[in-house]
Design a protein around this motif. Structure first.
Motif, PDB file in Angstrom:
ATOM      1  N   PHE A 117      34.406  48.982  39.728  1.00 47.85           N
ATOM      2  CA  PHE A 117      35.571  48.196  40.053  1.00 47.85           C
ATOM      3  C   PHE A 117      36.862  49.606  39.414  1.00 47.85           C
ATOM      4  O   PHE A 117      35.844  50.679  39.748  1.00 47.85           O
ATOM      5  CB  PHE A 117      36.079  47.404  39.405  1.00 47.85           C
ATOM      6  CG  PHE A 117      35.210  46.508  40.487  1.00 47.85           C
ATOM      7  CD1 PHE A 117      36.576  45.292  41.529  1.00 47.85           C
ATOM      8  CD2 PHE A 117      34.467  45.533  41.365  1.00 47.85           C
ATOM      9  CE1 PHE A 117      36.567  44.511  42.726  1.00 47.85           C
ATOM     10  CE2 PHE A 117      34.482  45.214  42.103  1.00 47.85           C
ATOM     11  CZ  PHE A 117      35.468  44.275  43.207  1.00 47.85           C
ATOM     12  N   ASN A 118      37.625  49.197  38.340  1.00 48.92           N
ATOM     13  CA  ASN A 118      38.021  50.460  38.076  1.00 48.92           C
ATOM     14  C   ASN A 118      38.109  51.126  36.966  1.00 48.92           C
ATOM     15  O   ASN A 118      37.900  50.357  35.100  1.00 48.92           O
ATOM     16  CB  ASN A 118      39.702  50.003  38.451  1.00 48.92           C
ATOM     17  CG  ASN A 118      40.521  50.463  39.646  1.00 48.92           C
ATOM     18  OD1 ASN A 118      40.358  49.534  40.291  1.00 48.92           O
ATOM     19  ND2 ASN A 118      41.531  50.917  39.655  1.00 48.92           N
ATOM     20  N   HIS A 176      43.609  58.699  37.429  1.00 47.93           N
ATOM     21  CA  HIS A 176      43.408  57.145  37.182  1.00 47.93           C
ATOM     22  C   HIS A 176      44.739  56.824  36.487  1.00 47.93           C
ATOM     23  O   HIS A 176      44.573  57.711  35.469  1.00 47.93           O
ATOM     24  CB  HIS A 176      41.923  57.518  35.819  1.00 47.93           C
ATOM     25  CG  HIS A 176      40.929  58.122  36.823  1.00 47.93           C
ATOM     26  ND1 HIS A 176      40.235  59.561  37.241  1.00 47.93           N
ATOM     27  CD2 HIS A 176      39.141  57.711  36.465  1.00 47.93           C
ATOM     28  CE1 HIS A 176      39.696  59.205  37.700  1.00 47.93           C
ATOM     29  NE2 HIS A 176      39.025  57.871  37.367  1.00 47.93           N
ATOM     30  N   CYS A 228      50.172  46.586  41.708  1.00 46.66           N
ATOM     31  CA  CYS A 228      48.377  46.459  42.053  1.00 46.66           C
ATOM     32  C   CYS A 228      48.153  45.244  40.932  1.00 46.66           C
ATOM     33  O   CYS A 228      48.631  45.373  39.370  1.00 46.66           O
ATOM     34  CB  CYS A 228      48.400  47.041  42.515  1.00 46.66           C
ATOM     35  SG  CYS A 228      48.861  47.905  44.043  1.00 46.66           S
ATOM     36  N   ARG A 270      44.307  45.367  39.215  1.00 51.09           N
ATOM     37  CA  ARG A 270      43.293  46.007  39.147  1.00 51.09           C
ATOM     38  C   ARG A 270      41.926  45.377  37.929  1.00 51.09           C
ATOM     39  O   ARG A 270      42.382  45.086  37.065  1.00 51.09           O
ATOM     40  CB  ARG A 270      43.219  47.658  38.986  1.00 51.09           C
ATOM     41  CG  ARG A 270      44.001  48.016  39.924  1.00 51.09           C
ATOM     42  CD  ARG A 270      43.100  48.395  41.032  1.00 51.09           C
ATOM     43  NE  ARG A 270      43.361  49.277  42.294  1.00 51.09           N
ATOM     44  CZ  ARG A 270      44.121  48.519  43.650  1.00 51.09           C
ATOM     45  NH1 ARG A 270      44.731  47.153  43.305  1.00 51.09           N
ATOM     46  NH2 ARG A 270      44.839  49.024  44.035  1.00 51.09           N
ATOM     47  N   ASP A 271      40.648  45.635  38.141  1.00 57.67           N
ATOM     48  CA  ASP A 271      39.872  45.244  37.452  1.00 57.67           C
ATOM     49  C   ASP A 271      39.400  45.835  36.617  1.00 57.67           C
ATOM     50  O   ASP A 271      38.414  47.160  36.906  1.00 57.67           O
ATOM     51  CB  ASP A 271      38.572  44.304  38.206  1.00 57.67           C
ATOM     52  CG  ASP A 271      37.636  43.855  37.570  1.00 57.67           C
ATOM     53  OD1 ASP A 271      37.753  44.220  36.240  1.00 57.67           O
ATOM     54  OD2 ASP A 271      36.833  43.120  37.155  1.00 57.67           O
ATOM     55  N   PHE A 272      39.472  46.168  35.220  1.00 56.05           N
ATOM     56  CA  PHE A 272      39.153  48.031  34.635  1.00 56.05           C
ATOM     57  C   PHE A 272      37.657  47.562  33.505  1.00 56.05           C
ATOM     58  O   PHE A 272      38.125  46.714  33.364  1.00 56.05           O
ATOM     59  CB  PHE A 272      40.897  48.419  33.531  1.00 56.05           C
ATOM     60  CG  PHE A 272      41.506  48.444  33.941  1.00 56.05           C
ATOM     61  CD1 PHE A 272      41.899  49.629  34.848  1.00 56.05           C
ATOM     62  CD2 PHE A 272      42.750  47.854  34.779  1.00 56.05           C
ATOM     63  CE1 PHE A 272      42.638  50.444  35.505  1.00 56.05           C
ATOM     64  CE2 PHE A 272      44.125  48.156  34.985  1.00 56.05           C
ATOM     65  CZ  PHE A 272      43.409  49.839  35.711  1.00 56.05           C
ATOM     66  N   GLY A 318      41.206  40.679  35.755  1.00 52.30           N
ATOM     67  CA  GLY A 318      42.506  41.493  36.496  1.00 52.30           C
ATOM     68  C   GLY A 318      43.260  41.707  35.662  1.00 52.30           C
ATOM     69  O   GLY A 318      44.509  40.681  34.901  1.00 52.30           O
ATOM     70  N   SER A 346      47.607  43.745  35.667  1.00 51.32           N
ATOM     71  CA  SER A 346      48.426  44.427  36.932  1.00 51.32           C
ATOM     72  C   SER A 346      48.986  45.953  35.838  1.00 51.32           C
ATOM     73  O   SER A 346      48.239  46.670  34.981  1.00 51.32           O
ATOM     74  CB  SER A 346      49.688  44.178  37.114  1.00 51.32           C
ATOM     75  OG  SER A 346      50.319  43.600  35.964  1.00 51.32           O
ATOM     76  N   ASP A 348      46.138  52.505  49.540  1.00 51.70           N
ATOM     77  CA  ASP A 348      46.183  51.377  48.100  1.00 51.70           C
ATOM     78  C   ASP A 348      45.971  49.835  48.259  1.00 51.70           C
ATOM     79  O   ASP A 348      46.733  49.439  48.972  1.00 51.70           O
ATOM     80  CB  ASP A 348      47.167  51.809  47.042  1.00 51.70           C
ATOM     81  CG  ASP A 348      47.789  52.992  46.403  1.00 51.70           C
ATOM     82  OD1 ASP A 348      46.715  53.288  46.433  1.00 51.70           O
ATOM     83  OD2 ASP A 348      48.785  52.817  45.584  1.00 51.70           O
ATOM     84  N   THR A 402      45.681  43.625  45.339  1.00 51.58           N
ATOM     85  CA  THR A 402      44.701  42.937  44.491  1.00 51.58           C
ATOM     86  C   THR A 402      43.136  43.597  44.290  1.00 51.58           C
ATOM     87  O   THR A 402      42.466  43.126  45.455  1.00 51.58           O
ATOM     88  CB  THR A 402      44.128  41.273  44.049  1.00 51.58           C
ATOM     89  OG1 THR A 402      46.173  41.398  43.645  1.00 51.58           O
ATOM     90  CG2 THR A 402      44.035  41.146  42.994  1.00 51.58           C
ATOM     91  N   MET A 403      42.546  43.801  43.095  1.00 55.18           N
ATOM     92  CA  MET A 403      40.800  43.864  43.350  1.00 55.18           C
ATOM     93  C   MET A 403      40.435  43.522  41.886  1.00 55.18           C
ATOM     94  O   MET A 403      40.294  44.535  40.824  1.00 55.18           O
ATOM     95  CB  MET A 403      40.641  45.749  44.206  1.00 55.18           C
ATOM     96  CG  MET A 403      38.979  45.664  43.653  1.00 55.18           C
ATOM     97  SD  MET A 403      38.349  44.732  45.405  1.00 55.18           S
ATOM     98  CE  MET A 403      39.384  45.607  46.585  1.00 55.18           C
TER      99      MET A 403
END
Length: 337
Positions: free
Chosen positions: A169-170, A189, A219, A221-223, A256, A258, A285, A288-289
């Motif tokens: 993921f991120n 990044h 957006c 993201r799951d960091f 997640g 934002s 892009d 939501t991930m």
């Protein structure tokens, strides 16, 4: 026996090499140093400067260093660039891996760990997204990685190879001791850009899209901390060595944040404000991930240590400040967020 790490001088690769080295694994690296840094490798780790798709080079390294496992990180990773130059991504990601696998098969390599991406899912129908979700990439970057996964599956089935595909993921953060981190000039990044803004290297940070149907319009993201990700690769190696079957695993925490929440986390840990500008959505892009991380936790002996956005931001900031002290910072306009 040794582990061959392609792209081992890059961001995730160098953290994984260090994790393997500190676990007393024998490691050898192939990297063309296009985005990697030889100085990020532990002293004594052999580095062969070249392309992971050079079959003659790979064959020689496998033979010389008694390699039994390959971890493949080498490739291109910037979504907007892939939209502009898809052929570059199909060459660097898909064709290179095909050549690498050909060399591996000829040498009887039985274990392969592949650096893939959540971009293979596209805009997911279900969040958190499980590994069995439909794959429909929105960018050539995601497509090139998915094609590689398919090739790896077919090769493994035909030649008796076992593999682990890790869908990142991120990835964010840096080594907690600030020994290594993301140093690529012009990196896209989000956290890297934010800490560059916090340290005065960027005039502003651009946020692409504030009209998504999310709580704050940006957006989500799951960091995942890069050091936790490195340990996931080490756990994948142990899994395969103990007879684990081929498997595809999400690498995320299942939480997640934002884009705007992430920027605020950097402001808090740095104690500094910086300008933010707002731009239209960017092609390719994903809104939501967030990972369904249940399978990786059930399959691998992996317990994340840095599952906290402020910890991730603090480690990224400490690394950026070290680069500045050593004169390695770079002043430039914001590229993306």
């Amino acid at each position: 026996m040794s582990v061959l790490v392609t792209g081992g001088a890059g961001y995730v690769g160098s953290h994984t090499v260090r994790a393997l080295y500190e676990a007393n694994e024998k490691v050898v690296v192939i990297d063309n140093l296009s985005t990697g840094f030889s100085a990020h490798l532990p002293e004594g780790v052999p580095l062969f400067i070249g392309d992971a798709g050079d079959e003659n080079l790979v064959d020689g390294v496998i033979a010389q260093h008694d390699v039994d496992t390959i971890m493949h990180f080498a490739g291109s990773i910037v979504v907007p660039e892939s939209m502009r130059d898809p052929l570059l991504y199909y060459r660097n990601n898909t064709m290179t891996t095909r050549s690498l696998l050909n060399a591996a098969v000829k040498r009887g390599i039985e274990r392969f760990i592949f650096s893939s991406t959540a971009a293979v899912y596209g805009d997911p129908e279900q969040v958190p997204v499980p590994e069995h979700a439909r794959t429909r990439p929105l960018s050539p970057y995601g497509s090139s990685k998915l094609m590689t996964e398919i090739i790896l599956h077919d090769v493994a089935s035909a030649y008796g190879m076992n593999y682990v595909v890790l869908r990142y993921f991120n990835v964010a953060g840096a080594d907690p001791l600030a020994r290594i981190g993301l140093a690529t000039i012009g990196a896209t990044h989000l956290l890297k850009i934010a800490v560059e803004a916090a340290t005065g290297q960027r005039a502003k940070i651009d946020v692409f899209g504030t009209d998504y149907p999310t709580e704050d319009g940006s957006c989500i993201r799951d960091f995942v901390h890069v050091s936790d990700l490195a340990q996931a690769h080490r756990a994948a190696l142990s899994y395969l060595r103990t007879g684990g079957a081929s498997v595809t695993l999400n690498c995320g925490y299942g939480r997640g944040y934002s884009v705007l929440e992430t920027i605020e986390a950097v402001r808090r840990v740095s104690g500094r404000n910086f300008a933010v500008s707002y731009a239209p959505r960017r092609e390719g892009d994903i809104m939501t991930m967030v990972a369904d991380a249940s399978r990786i936790r059930a399959t691998l002996d992996w317990t994340p240590q840095y599952d906290n956005i402020e910890t991730i931001a603090a480690h990224a900031l400490a690394w950026e400040e070290k680069l500045l002290r050593e004169g390695s910072g770079n002043i430039q306009e914001a590229v993306s967020a």
